[in-house]
Scaffold this active site. Sequence first.
Site, PDB file in Angstrom:
ATOM      1  N   ARG A  29      82.879  46.695 147.341  1.00 28.87           N
ATOM      2  CA  ARG A  29      82.817  46.626 148.822  1.00 28.87           C
ATOM      3  C   ARG A  29      81.665  45.719 149.218  1.00 28.87           C
ATOM      4  O   ARG A  29      80.526  45.942 148.812  1.00 28.87           O
ATOM      5  CB  ARG A  29      82.614  48.015 149.433  1.00 28.87           C
ATOM      6  CG  ARG A  29      83.011  48.069 150.934  1.00 28.87           C
ATOM      7  CD  ARG A  29      82.633  49.393 151.583  1.00 28.87           C
ATOM      8  NE  ARG A  29      81.202  49.492 151.677  1.00 28.87           N
ATOM      9  CZ  ARG A  29      80.498  50.632 151.534  1.00 28.87           C
ATOM     10  NH1 ARG A  29      81.117  51.768 151.305  1.00 28.87           N
ATOM     11  NH2 ARG A  29      79.202  50.615 151.629  1.00 28.87           N
ATOM     12  N   GLU A  62      74.922  43.761 151.556  1.00 29.01           N
ATOM     13  CA  GLU A  62      74.908  43.871 150.092  1.00 29.01           C
ATOM     14  C   GLU A  62      76.317  43.896 149.542  1.00 29.01           C
ATOM     15  O   GLU A  62      77.284  44.097 150.277  1.00 29.01           O
ATOM     16  CB  GLU A  62      74.143  45.121 149.632  1.00 29.01           C
ATOM     17  CG  GLU A  62      74.809  46.401 150.026  1.00 29.01           C
ATOM     18  CD  GLU A  62      74.368  47.603 149.180  1.00 29.01           C
ATOM     19  OE1 GLU A  62      73.816  47.430 148.084  1.00 29.01           O
ATOM     20  OE2 GLU A  62      74.614  48.725 149.635  1.00 29.01           O
ATOM     21  N   SER A 108      82.339  53.966 148.769  1.00 27.90           N
ATOM     22  CA  SER A 108      82.940  55.110 149.459  1.00 27.90           C
ATOM     23  C   SER A 108      83.519  54.733 150.817  1.00 27.90           C
ATOM     24  O   SER A 108      83.395  53.603 151.267  1.00 27.90           O
ATOM     25  CB  SER A 108      81.918  56.226 149.593  1.00 27.90           C
ATOM     26  OG  SER A 108      80.781  55.740 150.248  1.00 27.90           O
ATOM     27  N   LYS A 140      70.467  44.289 143.271  1.00 23.01           N
ATOM     28  CA  LYS A 140      70.035  43.495 144.426  1.00 23.01           C
ATOM     29  C   LYS A 140      69.433  42.157 143.970  1.00 23.01           C
ATOM     30  O   LYS A 140      69.503  41.151 144.659  1.00 23.01           O
ATOM     31  CB  LYS A 140      69.037  44.304 145.246  1.00 23.01           C
ATOM     32  CG  LYS A 140      69.623  45.674 145.676  1.00 23.01           C
ATOM     33  CD  LYS A 140      69.647  45.842 147.124  1.00 23.01           C
ATOM     34  CE  LYS A 140      70.386  47.010 147.734  1.00 23.01           C
ATOM     35  NZ  LYS A 140      70.942  48.090 147.029  1.00 23.01           N
ATOM     36  N   LYS A 175      63.614  45.647 149.250  1.00 25.43           N
ATOM     37  CA  LYS A 175      64.583  46.503 148.551  1.00 25.43           C
ATOM     38  C   LYS A 175      64.291  46.597 147.059  1.00 25.43           C
ATOM     39  O   LYS A 175      64.146  45.564 146.394  1.00 25.43           O
ATOM     40  CB  LYS A 175      65.996  45.940 148.718  1.00 25.43           C
ATOM     41  CG  LYS A 175      66.466  45.843 150.149  1.00 25.43           C
ATOM     42  CD  LYS A 175      67.950  45.472 150.205  1.00 25.43           C
ATOM     43  CE  LYS A 175      68.422  45.347 151.633  1.00 25.43           C
ATOM     44  NZ  LYS A 175      69.868  45.054 151.704  1.00 25.43           N
ATOM     45  N   GLU A 219      70.626  52.081 144.614  1.00 29.71           N
ATOM     46  CA  GLU A 219      71.810  52.204 145.457  1.00 29.71           C
ATOM     47  C   GLU A 219      71.810  53.544 146.160  1.00 29.71           C
ATOM     48  O   GLU A 219      71.146  54.472 145.729  1.00 29.71           O
ATOM     49  CB  GLU A 219      73.079  52.182 144.572  1.00 29.71           C
ATOM     50  CG  GLU A 219      73.333  50.892 143.859  1.00 29.71           C
ATOM     51  CD  GLU A 219      73.496  49.733 144.801  1.00 29.71           C
ATOM     52  OE1 GLU A 219      74.097  49.908 145.878  1.00 29.71           O
ATOM     53  OE2 GLU A 219      72.980  48.649 144.484  1.00 29.71           O
ATOM     54  N   GLY A 220      72.601  53.617 147.214  1.00 29.49           N
ATOM     55  CA  GLY A 220      72.916  54.922 147.778  1.00 29.49           C
ATOM     56  C   GLY A 220      72.088  55.323 148.982  1.00 29.49           C
ATOM     57  O   GLY A 220      72.192  56.435 149.470  1.00 29.49           O
ATOM     58  N   ARG A 266      81.204  51.208 159.700  1.00 33.04           N
ATOM     59  CA  ARG A 266      80.288  52.335 159.872  1.00 33.04           C
ATOM     60  C   ARG A 266      79.335  51.987 161.000  1.00 33.04           C
ATOM     61  O   ARG A 266      78.853  50.861 161.068  1.00 33.04           O
ATOM     62  CB  ARG A 266      79.464  52.567 158.591  1.00 33.04           C
ATOM     63  CG  ARG A 266      80.208  53.352 157.528  1.00 33.04           C
ATOM     64  CD  ARG A 266      79.409  53.373 156.242  1.00 33.04           C
ATOM     65  NE  ARG A 266      79.091  52.013 155.821  1.00 33.04           N
ATOM     66  CZ  ARG A 266      78.177  51.701 154.918  1.00 33.04           C
ATOM     67  NH1 ARG A 266      77.474  52.635 154.319  1.00 33.04           N
ATOM     68  NH2 ARG A 266      77.963  50.430 154.576  1.00 33.04           N
TER      69      ARG A 266
HETATM   70  P1  ADP Z   1      71.799  50.803 149.580  1.00 33.31           P
HETATM   71  O1  ADP Z   1      72.196  50.181 148.301  1.00 33.31           O
HETATM   72  O2  ADP Z   1      70.765  51.851 149.442  1.00 33.31           O
HETATM   73  O3  ADP Z   1      72.994  51.209 150.397  1.00 33.31           O
HETATM   74  P2  ADP Z   1      71.521  48.581 151.443  1.00 33.31           P
HETATM   75  O4  ADP Z   1      71.084  47.258 151.003  1.00 33.31           O
HETATM   76  O5  ADP Z   1      72.957  48.701 151.786  1.00 33.31           O
HETATM   77  O6  ADP Z   1      71.042  49.648 150.372  1.00 33.31           O
HETATM   78  O7  ADP Z   1      70.656  49.018 152.706  1.00 33.31           O
HETATM   79  C1  ADP Z   1      70.842  50.245 153.354  1.00 33.31           C
HETATM   80  C2  ADP Z   1      70.986  50.052 154.853  1.00 33.31           C
HETATM   81  O8  ADP Z   1      69.854  49.375 155.373  1.00 33.31           O
HETATM   82  C3  ADP Z   1      72.167  49.188 155.268  1.00 33.31           C
HETATM   83  O9  ADP Z   1      73.345  49.945 155.367  1.00 33.31           O
HETATM   84  C4  ADP Z   1      71.702  48.639 156.594  1.00 33.31           C
HETATM   85  O10 ADP Z   1      71.918  49.581 157.635  1.00 33.31           O
HETATM   86  C5  ADP Z   1      70.214  48.470 156.399  1.00 33.31           C
HETATM   87  N1  ADP Z   1      69.909  47.093 155.945  1.00 33.31           N
HETATM   88  C6  ADP Z   1      69.847  46.663 154.672  1.00 33.31           C
HETATM   89  N2  ADP Z   1      69.593  45.341 154.601  1.00 33.31           N
HETATM   90  C7  ADP Z   1      69.483  44.919 155.872  1.00 33.31           C
HETATM   91  C8  ADP Z   1      69.223  43.638 156.466  1.00 33.31           C
HETATM   92  N3  ADP Z   1      68.998  42.551 155.731  1.00 33.31           N
HETATM   93  N4  ADP Z   1      69.173  43.573 157.830  1.00 33.31           N
HETATM   94  C9  ADP Z   1      69.376  44.677 158.588  1.00 33.31           C
HETATM   95  N5  ADP Z   1      69.628  45.895 158.075  1.00 33.31           N
HETATM   96  C10 ADP Z   1      69.694  46.043 156.734  1.00 33.31           C
HETATM   97 MG    MG Z   2      74.520  49.999 151.204  1.00 31.62          MG
END
Ligand code: ADP
Ligand code: MG
Length: 478
Positions: A121, A137, A144, A311, A368, A372-373, A454
């Site tokens: 995804r 990402e 999910s 990442k 970051k 994950e998660g 979402r």
């Molecule tokens: P995880 O692997 O923990 O899901 P993500 O990279 O998806 O990590 O980040 C979690 C959440 O943080 C995302 O769903 C989003 O809401 C927010 N986020 C992450 N990266 C960004 C970004 N570059 N700009 C704005 N919001 C972000």
């Molecule tokens: Mg995520």
Amino acid sequence: MKNFPTLSEKNQSNLIHELTQYSLANGLIIYPPDFKEYQPNLAPVTLFPTPYPSKEFEKSILIATQFNSLYGSIVSEKKWLMEIIKDLSVFDSDFTGKLYSTHLEAEKQGIPQPVSLGLFRSDYMLDNISNEIKQVEFNTVSVSFGGLSTKVGQLHSFLNNYGLYTSSGAPYYKSDDLPVSDSANGLADGLHQAVTYYESKHTDAKTIVLFVIQPNERNAFDQRAVEYSLYQRYGIPSKRVTLPEATSKVKVDPTTKKLYFDGSEVSVVYYRSAYGPQEYDCQEAWDCRLVLETTLAIKCPSLVVQLSGAKKIQQLLTDSATVSRFSPDAANEDLLSTFVKIYPLDDSESGAYAKKLAFEQPHLFVLKPQREGGGNNVYKEDIPSFLKSIPEAEWAGFILMELINPSINKNLILRNGEIIDEGVISELGVFGTLLFNEETGEVLHNAAAGHLLRSKTASSNEGGVAAGFGCVDSLYIH
Ligand code: ADP
Ligand code: MG
């Protein structure tokens, strides 16, 4: 483009009543914390679909198969990937390092199945200045909400067609403008492809899919939607087992390396778990991952596919030359335009520049780790003090990513019977399925597999639906 519907108080209460009972009747549900098995809740949802520009939505679907190919190619060029993962392992020895060493051990013991299934995804936010999708990402393990996404799309379509979005009882939106995600079926189709491939190569028996799940899974109904689609449409049954339990419950034929569960041959091991260090709190869990990895069953995902979702890999792919190298097809304007700047925090020139940015302009970034998660990132002004709190040598385990600034929409969230009216920001996910040979790179199946929206309150940094920050939503395409 239409604004959100405006309803009288009475019509809104009626909408909530209809929404709640439709959702419970149709399985748009999730378990609350500390649940009893017979007591799920309505999943957090928006009352209305959220507007989305059709051009960007179409682009996100178009590039899904290209992202699939790109990640398939990276996995097939294992040497490049493993060099990077090896370096990362030093910084994140508890998790990335363990996944890596488990993979090395599996290779040593022998991995009899080169064919691998990815249910991926790619997540995007719509940047409010360019109005273009930007990638948050790319997820390669345990993605999910493919199941609930179909259901929330059906819910919003139902409410619209039933006239609940207007006082006159007429539909508010054109039904063509509310696309229902086919992700429950799309993910099941991916699993079906893998089962069919396995059965054609390895057995005359009727096989099963083994869902490896977390104990006390709250999002069980999302998973069940995929499981039931697979059974109802293809007659393929699934069984469910938790990671630490699996070791004692599976049998592996020492000669053929075939995997059996409850007497049935397993063609696909599908992880809806195994992506966070807290899940491997005992050695049995790691042992189990190793046992499953070295069987003939097709893994979804294999350890290598899971590691390709690091990442750090996403950061390296923001260089178009790297994308071209792995997948010339993917190196096109549409796909590359979804990348924002992501920097390493290492000893390179770019790393030195990023370290400066992190301290001078932290409000523009999210930091970051390789996790994950949800709940792992450090945002904006918290970045400098966080970095100072750990040795500089460890910074290279993180990436520094530009924040995407999505618009705020005036949708309403319904959670635990309460309306939240703070404005929402939304994240589009596009599912993709890829069946491929990790050794030769041969692609056996590559498809887009539906979408997910979402939404979360505008004030929260993260959007975990289960964690209570976010909710499932659907698209109104304009
Ligand atoms: P995880 O692997 O923990 O899901 P993500 O990279 O998806 O990590 O980040 C979690 C959440 O943080 C995302 O769903 C989003 O809401 C927010 N986020 C992450 N990266 C960004 C970004 N570059 N700009 C704005 N919001 C972000
Ligand atoms: Mg995520």
